[in-house]
Motif scaffolding. Structure first.
Motif, PDB file in Angstrom:
ATOM      1  N   ALA A 114       0.847  -1.192   0.000  1.00 40.46           N
ATOM      2  CA  ALA A 114       0.000   0.000   0.000  1.00 40.46           C
ATOM      3  C   ALA A 114       0.877   1.234   0.000  1.00 40.46           C
ATOM      4  CB  ALA A 114      -0.929   0.020   1.208  1.00 40.46           C
ATOM      5  N   ALA A 115       0.467   2.235  -0.772  1.00 41.60           N
ATOM      6  CA  ALA A 115       1.201   3.494  -0.861  1.00 41.60           C
ATOM      7  C   ALA A 115       0.378   4.623  -0.270  1.00 41.60           C
ATOM      8  CB  ALA A 115       1.535   3.800  -2.320  1.00 41.60           C
ATOM      9  N   VAL A 116       1.067   5.541   0.395  1.00 36.54           N
ATOM     10  CA  VAL A 116       0.423   6.700   1.012  1.00 36.54           C
ATOM     11  C   VAL A 116       1.264   7.931   0.702  1.00 36.54           C
ATOM     12  CG1 VAL A 116      -0.155   7.799   3.212  1.00 36.54           C
ATOM     13  CG2 VAL A 116      -0.602   5.357   2.891  1.00 36.54           C
ATOM     14  N   ALA A 117       0.607   9.011   0.292  1.00 40.43           N
ATOM     15  CA  ALA A 117       1.318  10.258  -0.004  1.00 40.43           C
ATOM     16  C   ALA A 117       0.771  11.386   0.860  1.00 40.43           C
ATOM     17  CB  ALA A 117       1.172  10.606  -1.480  1.00 40.43           C
ATOM     18  N   ALA A 118       1.657  12.307   1.216  1.00 34.65           N
ATOM     19  CA  ALA A 118       1.269  13.465   2.027  1.00 34.65           C
ATOM     20  C   ALA A 118       1.725  14.736   1.327  1.00 34.65           C
ATOM     21  CB  ALA A 118       1.902  13.375   3.418  1.00 34.65           C
ATOM     22  N   GLY A 123      -0.002  16.997  -6.205  1.00 35.09           N
ATOM     23  CA  GLY A 123       1.046  16.016  -6.465  1.00 35.09           C
ATOM     24  C   GLY A 123       0.827  14.673  -5.811  1.00 35.09           C
ATOM     25  N   LEU A 124      -0.298  14.519  -5.106  1.00 35.98           N
ATOM     26  CA  LEU A 124      -0.553  13.268  -4.387  1.00 35.98           C
ATOM     27  C   LEU A 124      -0.683  12.075  -5.336  1.00 35.98           C
ATOM     28  CD1 LEU A 124      -3.120  14.447  -1.694  1.00 35.98           C
ATOM     29  CD2 LEU A 124      -0.865  13.505  -1.230  1.00 35.98           C
ATOM     30  N   THR A 125      -1.483  12.227  -6.387  1.00 34.83           N
ATOM     31  CA  THR A 125      -1.756  11.061  -7.231  1.00 34.83           C
ATOM     32  C   THR A 125      -0.525  10.626  -8.014  1.00 34.83           C
ATOM     33  OG1 THR A 125      -2.657  12.508  -8.966  1.00 34.83           O
ATOM     34  CG2 THR A 125      -4.229  11.512  -7.433  1.00 34.83           C
ATOM     35  N   ALA A 126       0.301  11.579  -8.430  1.00 31.05           N
ATOM     36  CA  ALA A 126       1.531  11.219  -9.141  1.00 31.05           C
ATOM     37  C   ALA A 126       2.464  10.427  -8.228  1.00 31.05           C
ATOM     38  CB  ALA A 126       2.232  12.476  -9.659  1.00 31.05           C
ATOM     39  N   GLY A 150      -4.112   9.480   0.351  1.00 31.54           N
ATOM     40  CA  GLY A 150      -3.319  10.659   0.640  1.00 31.54           C
ATOM     41  C   GLY A 150      -3.881  11.474   1.783  1.00 31.54           C
ATOM     42  N   ILE A 151      -3.024  12.325   2.295  1.00 30.58           N
ATOM     43  CA  ILE A 151      -3.429  13.224   3.375  1.00 30.58           C
ATOM     44  C   ILE A 151      -2.868  14.603   3.078  1.00 30.58           C
ATOM     45  CG2 ILE A 151      -1.422  12.769   4.876  1.00 30.58           C
ATOM     46  CD1 ILE A 151      -3.462  12.728   7.240  1.00 30.58           C
ATOM     47  N   ALA A 163      -9.997  15.397   8.022  1.00 31.75           N
ATOM     48  CA  ALA A 163     -10.896  14.298   8.415  1.00 31.75           C
ATOM     49  C   ALA A 163     -11.063  13.263   7.304  1.00 31.75           C
ATOM     50  CB  ALA A 163     -12.257  14.856   8.818  1.00 31.75           C
ATOM     51  N   GLU A 164     -11.162  13.742   6.062  1.00 31.28           N
ATOM     52  CA  GLU A 164     -11.325  12.791   4.958  1.00 31.28           C
ATOM     53  C   GLU A 164     -10.054  11.979   4.749  1.00 31.28           C
ATOM     54  OE1 GLU A 164     -12.635  12.559   0.235  1.00 31.28           O
ATOM     55  OE2 GLU A 164     -12.503  14.507   1.234  1.00 31.28           O
ATOM     56  N   GLY A 165      -8.899  12.637   4.825  1.00 28.41           N
ATOM     57  CA  GLY A 165      -7.636  11.923   4.668  1.00 28.41           C
ATOM     58  C   GLY A 165      -7.449  10.861   5.736  1.00 28.41           C
ATOM     59  N   LEU A 166      -7.782  11.191   6.976  1.00 27.50           N
ATOM     60  CA  LEU A 166      -7.656  10.225   8.070  1.00 27.50           C
ATOM     61  C   LEU A 166      -8.611   9.050   7.875  1.00 27.50           C
ATOM     62  CD1 LEU A 166      -7.329  12.682  11.091  1.00 27.50           C
ATOM     63  CD2 LEU A 166      -5.507  11.323  10.042  1.00 27.50           C
TER      64      LEU A 166
END
Length: 205
Positions: A114-118, A123-126, A150-151, A163-166
């Motif tokens: 699993a990948a997570v970007a902050a 630039g999160l989706t890239a 992403g967050i 809240a949505e990111g969490l």
């Protein structure tokens, strides 16, 4: 069961950590052990294509990459988190992943990734796409959530307000837990998929 977290941020308690910590809460509820490696602030050189790992079974640069390889080998899942730099992952974590995936000889088939970007904003989706490629080339099922994982927030304090990111992180962790447990049951009953010997073709005759 165990999940290994890779924190690619040079700030061990920054926004990336907030996302990983939210996932960790769910894994613990699911009875899954976790461990986090903070690699983003380390001096990690990139792969030099020496291919000595083919003979040695580990990277010639004996650093955190070889330590992580042993932990990755024993883990059922791998979560890689990174801040976004110019719509890309932190260069340090990319150097780490290049060497980790290339030099470790063990079969990664059916370990869940699993990948997570902050990011502050974009630039999160890239970055998400970039990180997922390591799993896809290794026969690792990729856990998904309710959106692209992403967050947002320029600091940990701001990210804690997303809240949505969490919620995305909690959903991702629940889905990943289900997938790892389902794969474990499938391996007991059916074993791993049959593997053919690799066929490698070049585009120049």
């Amino acid at each position: 069961m165990k999940v290994l977290f890779i924190n690619g941020s040079p700030h061990p308690k920054g926004s990336t950590y907030i996302a990983l910590r939210e996932m960790e809460k769910i894994f613990l509820e699911e009875g899954i052990e976790t461990e986090i490696l903070n690699v983003g602030g380390m001096d990690i050189r990139g792969c030099v294509a020496c291919k000595s790992c083919v003979k040695k079974g580990k990277c010639t640069f004996d650093d955190i990459v070889n330590v992580a390889a042993e932990k990755f080998k024993e883990a059922d899942g791998l979560v890689v988190g990174s801040p976004v730099y110019y719509a890309s992952a932190n260069a340090t974590v990319i150097a780490f992943l290049d060497r980790l995936f290339y030099s470790s000889p063990f079969d990664k088939t059916m370990k869940v990734g699993a990948a997570v970007a902050a990011a502050r904003r974009g630039g999160l989706t890239a970055t998400f796409d970039e990180l997922n490629k390591y799993f896809a080339i290794s026969g690792m099922p990729i856990a998904s959530g309710q959106y692209w994982n992403g967050i947002h927030g320029p600091s940990s304090a701001e990210s804690e307000k997303d809240a949505e990111g969490l919620q995305m992180m909690r959903t991702l962790a629940r889905n990943m837990s289900f997938l790892m447990k389902s794969i474990a049951l499938g391996k007991e009953k059916y074993g791993l998929p049959e593997k053919e010997s690799p066929v490698r073709t070049n585009f120049i005759s």
